[in-house]
Scaffold this active site. Structure first.
Site, PDB file in Angstrom:
ATOM      1  N   HIS A 134       0.862  -1.179   0.000  1.00  0.00           N
ATOM      2  CA  HIS A 134       0.000   0.000   0.000  1.00  0.00           C
ATOM      3  C   HIS A 134       0.901   1.232   0.000  1.00  0.00           C
ATOM      4  O   HIS A 134       2.029   1.196   0.497  1.00  0.00           O
ATOM      5  CB  HIS A 134      -0.858  -0.040   1.270  1.00  0.00           C
ATOM      6  CG  HIS A 134      -1.938   0.985   1.344  1.00  0.00           C
ATOM      7  ND1 HIS A 134      -1.682   2.299   1.686  1.00  0.00           N
ATOM      8  CD2 HIS A 134      -3.286   0.891   1.166  1.00  0.00           C
ATOM      9  CE1 HIS A 134      -2.828   2.964   1.714  1.00  0.00           C
ATOM     10  NE2 HIS A 134      -3.816   2.153   1.388  1.00  0.00           N
ATOM     11  N   ASP A 211       2.985  -4.177   8.019  1.00  0.00           N
ATOM     12  CA  ASP A 211       1.721  -3.480   7.862  1.00  0.00           C
ATOM     13  C   ASP A 211       0.643  -4.547   7.960  1.00  0.00           C
ATOM     14  O   ASP A 211       0.433  -5.328   7.031  1.00  0.00           O
ATOM     15  CB  ASP A 211       1.668  -2.760   6.516  1.00  0.00           C
ATOM     16  CG  ASP A 211       0.313  -2.115   6.247  1.00  0.00           C
ATOM     17  OD1 ASP A 211      -0.585  -2.206   7.106  1.00  0.00           O
ATOM     18  OD2 ASP A 211       0.143  -1.533   5.156  1.00  0.00           O
ATOM     19  N   GLN A 214      -4.583  -5.391   7.016  1.00  0.00           N
ATOM     20  CA  GLN A 214      -5.512  -6.336   6.404  1.00  0.00           C
ATOM     21  C   GLN A 214      -5.471  -7.708   7.067  1.00  0.00           C
ATOM     22  O   GLN A 214      -6.235  -8.599   6.673  1.00  0.00           O
ATOM     23  CB  GLN A 214      -5.198  -6.484   4.912  1.00  0.00           C
ATOM     24  CG  GLN A 214      -5.349  -5.215   4.101  1.00  0.00           C
ATOM     25  CD  GLN A 214      -6.790  -4.824   3.869  1.00  0.00           C
ATOM     26  OE1 GLN A 214      -7.706  -5.626   4.011  1.00  0.00           O
ATOM     27  NE2 GLN A 214      -7.015  -3.561   3.516  1.00  0.00           N
ATOM     28  N   LYS A 237     -10.857  -0.695   9.772  1.00  0.00           N
ATOM     29  CA  LYS A 237     -10.999  -1.931   9.000  1.00  0.00           C
ATOM     30  C   LYS A 237     -11.374  -3.119   9.882  1.00  0.00           C
ATOM     31  O   LYS A 237     -11.579  -4.218   9.372  1.00  0.00           O
ATOM     32  CB  LYS A 237      -9.698  -2.235   8.248  1.00  0.00           C
ATOM     33  CG  LYS A 237      -9.313  -1.184   7.213  1.00  0.00           C
ATOM     34  CD  LYS A 237      -8.043  -1.573   6.474  1.00  0.00           C
ATOM     35  CE  LYS A 237      -7.486  -0.425   5.632  1.00  0.00           C
ATOM     36  NZ  LYS A 237      -8.371  -0.047   4.522  1.00  0.00           N
ATOM     37  N   CYS A 378      -4.741   2.308  -3.739  1.00  0.00           N
ATOM     38  CA  CYS A 378      -3.523   2.840  -3.098  1.00  0.00           C
ATOM     39  C   CYS A 378      -2.363   1.852  -3.218  1.00  0.00           C
ATOM     40  O   CYS A 378      -1.536   1.721  -2.307  1.00  0.00           O
ATOM     41  CB  CYS A 378      -3.779   3.201  -1.641  1.00  0.00           C
ATOM     42  SG  CYS A 378      -4.972   4.531  -1.414  1.00  0.00           S
TER      43      CYS A 378
END
Length: 420
Positions: A134, A211, A214, A237, A378
């Site tokens: 991202h 990261d 997700q 999220k 993104c």
């Protein structure tokens, strides 16, 4: 069928928006949780109750409301720490989103205020990311490289949408200071082999960041078991509110890092010519924090824990298996990412020959009430790698059903007829 094992209909009743009827009498089919998830009544009511009955600033008022607000805010930190298996609550830093968490760590490298060798960065040093990141895990490192003269390098991505580790030893070397990669791709759905990359990073003395925006919402994530140094994720999220994110870091590293922002509450003492700083995590939480948002995130963690993260992972795995098979019925469909559900999350990005994703998304919404995301999500470099400007993305969560996937397939067949 996963719906008979996982009581998805009961789950759906917890989310008020899912019963909404769109203009024209269309039911809402929400397949855009990779962008932002919907919120259960528990989160909404917890935030409302705090605003109505308990709100005050935190950490600076001795009256009843101040004490109640501080207790709720710090209670949310405890909840998040337990949710991700953090060894200590002081390793959980509240930020406004995952982007800020990633920027915070990038800022620590090459900052002249910092004296720890691990954070010294200059010409000859290297930063390693991947081609599937991202923008939030690309741009901060680009800026760091420009600021320090360090070199930015990256893992390529295979045609199947997996991280290409064939050149791991040549990419991550003694010059590498930090490796920062996505845990689960927001476009491909790929779950990356953290252990393999971490083993190489440890061998050469590099730090490693994930990261996890997700992954934390969709599967059990234990930061201690992962063994990395930093993890970033975001509240919106994971059935929580926007405006709140988390940086987890190993305590001794957080203590060695310079502050990211200066202001109230991050200080120990201030003189006109210098200041000393509060202990972690407050050293990184300057000013009035997102109080109600943090409390909302704590409520989101409570909700997800009540459902069970392993249960959610299994449900989404079943949806992904079903979705991959169902979408294969659409003529010409090209899935960008792994073709099987192994080491893969419930994010299906795809293209249809001769039809722009923006047209796909608009017709699905206008005609069927199906919310998907279109664009490069993104992650423009990843789309360039696959030679496409954009994709349509359907992303699943705990409240989605196989019936909604069937509706998506019917909608896509209709799109093809329109452009026939």
């Amino acid at each position: 069928m996963t719906d008979s094992v996982f009581d998805v209909e009961r789950i759906r009743k917890d989310f008020p928006i899912l019963s909404r009827e769109l203009p024209g009498g269309r039911p809402l089919v929400y397949l855009d949780s990779g962008n932002s998830s919907q919120k259960p009544a528990h989160v909404i009511n917890t935030m409302r109750d705090h605003l109505e009955q308990h709100y005050s600033n935190v950490g600076r008022a001795l009256h009843v409301l101040g004490s109640e607000s501080t207790e709720a805010y710090e209670g949310a930190r405890d909840a998040v720490a337990a949710f991700i298996g953090a060894p200590g609550r002081d390793e959980v830093v509240f930020t406004k989103n995952a982007s800020e968490a990633l920027n915070l760590v990038a800022y620590a490298f090459g900052n002249p205020v910092g004296t720890d060798e691990r954070f010294r960065l200059g010409p000859g040093d290297e930063i390693v990311i991947s081609e599937m990141e991202h923008h939030s895990n690309i741009v901060p490192w680009q800026l760091l490289a420009q600021r320090t003269g360090a070199t930015l390098r990256w893992f390529p991505v295979t045609d199947e949408g997996r991280l290409d580790l064939s050149g791991l030893d040549e990419l991550v070397t003694e010059r590498t200071k930090i490796v920062s990669i996505v845990h689960q791709s927001n476009v491909l759905g790929t779950v990356n082999p953290v252990a393999d990359v971490l083993a190489r990073a440890r061998r050469v003395g590099a730090l490693m960041m994930l990261d996890a925006s997700q992954s934390v919402p969709h599967r059990p994530v234990d930061v201690a078991a992962l063994g990395v140094d930093f993890v970033a994720f975001t509240g919106h999220k994971m059935v929580g509110p926007s405006g709140i994110g988390v940086l987890w870091g190993r305590r001794e590293l957080l203590e060695a890092m310079p502050p990211f922002l200066g202001g109230g509450e991050m200080i120990e003492a201030v003189w006109m010519d210098h200041s000393t700083f509060a202990p972690v995590p407050h050293k990184f939480e300057a000013g009035t924090p997102p109080i109600v948002e943090a409390i909302g995130l704590g409520a989101a963690v409570e909700y997800l824990t009540g459902v069970g993260m392993e249960q959610i992972r299994r449900h989404e795995h079943d949806l992904t298996v079903y979705g991959l098979e169902a979408l294969a019925e659409v003529p010409g469909m090209r899935i960008i990412g792994p073709a099987t559900a192994e080491e893969r999350g419930g994010t299906l990005s795809f293209t249809i020959p001769g039809i722009h994703p923006h047209d796909v998304g608009q017709i699905l919404d206008d005609r069927f009430g199906i919310a998907v995301r279109v664009g490069h999500h993104c992650a423009r470099p990843l789309h360039l790698r696959f030679g496409i400007p954009a994709t349509t993305r359907a992303s699943f969560y705990l409240y989605n059903t196989t019936d909604e996937i069937d509706a998506l397939v019917r909608g896509l067949h209709h799109v093809q007829k329109v452009f026939g």
